[in-house]
Design a protein around this motif. Structure first.
Motif, mmCIF file in Angstrom:
data_model
loop_
_atom_site.group_PDB
_atom_site.id
_atom_site.type_symbol
_atom_site.label_atom_id
_atom_site.label_comp_id
_atom_site.label_asym_id
_atom_site.label_seq_id
_atom_site.Cartn_x
_atom_site.Cartn_y
_atom_site.Cartn_z
ATOM 1 N N LEU A 35 0.838 -1.218 0.105
ATOM 2 C CA LEU A 35 -0.140 0.103 -0.106
ATOM 3 C C LEU A 35 0.726 1.130 -0.216
ATOM 4 C CD1 LEU A 35 -2.776 -1.199 2.371
ATOM 5 C CD2 LEU A 35 -2.993 -1.131 0.249
ATOM 6 N N ARG A 36 1.964 1.011 -0.297
ATOM 7 C CA ARG A 36 2.937 2.508 -0.426
ATOM 8 C C ARG A 36 2.666 3.044 -1.885
ATOM 9 N NH1 ARG A 36 9.161 -0.032 -0.865
ATOM 10 N NH2 ARG A 36 8.208 -1.612 -2.169
ATOM 11 N N PRO A 37 2.930 4.366 -1.837
ATOM 12 C CA PRO A 37 2.868 4.797 -3.323
ATOM 13 C C PRO A 37 4.203 4.417 -4.145
ATOM 14 C CG PRO A 37 2.346 6.377 -1.458
ATOM 15 C CD PRO A 37 2.870 5.351 -0.980
ATOM 16 N N TRP A 42 4.421 5.237 -15.969
ATOM 17 C CA TRP A 42 3.089 5.056 -16.445
ATOM 18 C C TRP A 42 2.492 3.843 -15.819
ATOM 19 C CZ3 TRP A 42 2.796 -0.127 -18.435
ATOM 20 C CH2 TRP A 42 3.858 -0.609 -18.610
ATOM 21 N N MET A 43 1.124 3.570 -15.684
ATOM 22 C CA MET A 43 0.583 2.396 -15.153
ATOM 23 C C MET A 43 -0.257 1.409 -15.995
ATOM 24 S SD MET A 43 -0.820 4.336 -11.583
ATOM 25 C CE MET A 43 -2.245 3.142 -11.631
ATOM 26 N N GLY A 118 -6.879 3.514 -4.110
ATOM 27 C CA GLY A 118 -6.272 4.911 -3.707
ATOM 28 C C GLY A 118 -5.117 5.128 -3.672
ATOM 29 N N VAL A 119 -4.331 4.323 -3.938
ATOM 30 C CA VAL A 119 -2.788 4.489 -3.903
ATOM 31 C C VAL A 119 -2.051 4.682 -5.127
ATOM 32 C CG1 VAL A 119 -0.595 3.476 -2.941
ATOM 33 C CG2 VAL A 119 -2.671 3.190 -1.889
ATOM 34 N N PRO A 120 -1.443 5.774 -5.341
ATOM 35 C CA PRO A 120 -0.667 6.196 -6.634
ATOM 36 C C PRO A 120 0.459 4.894 -6.930
ATOM 37 C CG PRO A 120 -0.667 7.970 -5.091
ATOM 38 C CD PRO A 120 -1.195 7.108 -4.448
ATOM 39 N N GLY A 121 0.353 4.641 -8.228
ATOM 40 C CA GLY A 121 1.209 3.528 -8.648
ATOM 41 C C GLY A 121 0.779 2.277 -8.513
ATOM 42 N N GLN A 122 -0.015 2.131 -7.710
ATOM 43 C CA GLN A 122 -0.775 0.539 -7.485
ATOM 44 C C GLN A 122 -1.711 0.267 -8.083
ATOM 45 O OE1 GLN A 122 1.104 -1.597 -5.763
ATOM 46 N NE2 GLN A 122 2.229 -0.451 -4.412
ATOM 47 N N VAL A 123 -1.934 -0.893 -8.622
ATOM 48 C CA VAL A 123 -3.094 -1.440 -9.739
ATOM 49 C C VAL A 123 -3.722 -2.522 -9.065
ATOM 50 C CG1 VAL A 123 -3.821 -2.052 -11.993
ATOM 51 C CG2 VAL A 123 -1.756 -0.605 -11.490
#
Length: 189
Positions: A35-37, A42-43, A118-123
């Protein structure tokens, strides 16, 4: 099961406390890891179709596929052992224990996947949910039944030792003494 009243009851409490502490430590580590950003240029899109991500991993070659699938299996696999350890039950149906542990592992994995929205970089990836849950089930099946059987054998051997020790301390009484009675209370009609 009256394990807490026996002299070995303190060991059960310590065993459960160790299970809870290890469980919390593992969940904190998994939370930090997942859960860390991430700072990525790109994602990819979220994978909501079961087994598509696993097929894509297999297309990358056997070494990379083994690494990615292994990571998915191993991330929550310790929960398969730590959840029953924290529960501290020795006499329980193996199937009920497996069902409870797998359900809890699936819910924890689902919470992680939903938290990643809600975490940037996580999909979000449904295959992660499948692999994590499978890892929990495999770890449970490989470790817990054998461990419980070994602990039950040790518990039975210890119970025999207590009975022999009780006979040595005066008749058939346990080392704690006889059960107290109240003399003025009669038997109900």
């Amino acid at each position: 099961m009256r394990v807490r009243q026996s002299p070995g009851g303190r060991a059960v409490i310590h065993f459960r406390a160790a299970g809870v502490l290890l469980l919390l430590a593992h969940l904190l580590f998994v939370g930090w890891l997942t859960l860390r950003p991430l700072d990525v240029p790109w994602m990819t899109a979220a994978n909501l179709r079961p087994l598509d991500g696993i097929r894509a991993d297999l297309a990358l070659g056997p070494v990379e596929a083994a690494r990615r699938i292994g990571e998915g299996l191993l991330l929550l696999a310790p929960l398969g052992v730590l959840l029953p350890m924290a529960g501290g039950r020795l006499l329980v149906s193996p199937w009920a224990s497996l069902a409870r542990t797998v359900a809890a592992g699936a819910l924890i994995s689902l919470a992680i996947e939903l938290g990643q929205t809600g975490v940037p970089g996580q999909v979000v990836d449904v295959d992660s949910l499948l692999l994590n849950t499978t890892g929990v089930a495999l770890a449970h099946l490989l470790v817990v039944p054998v461990s419980r059987a070994r602990l039950r054998r040790g518990n039975r051997a210890g119970a025999g030792d207590l009975a022999r020790r009780g006979a040595r301390f005066g008749g058939g009484e346990a080392p704690q003494g006889s059960t107290p009675t109240i003399s003025r209370v009669g038997i109900a009609p």
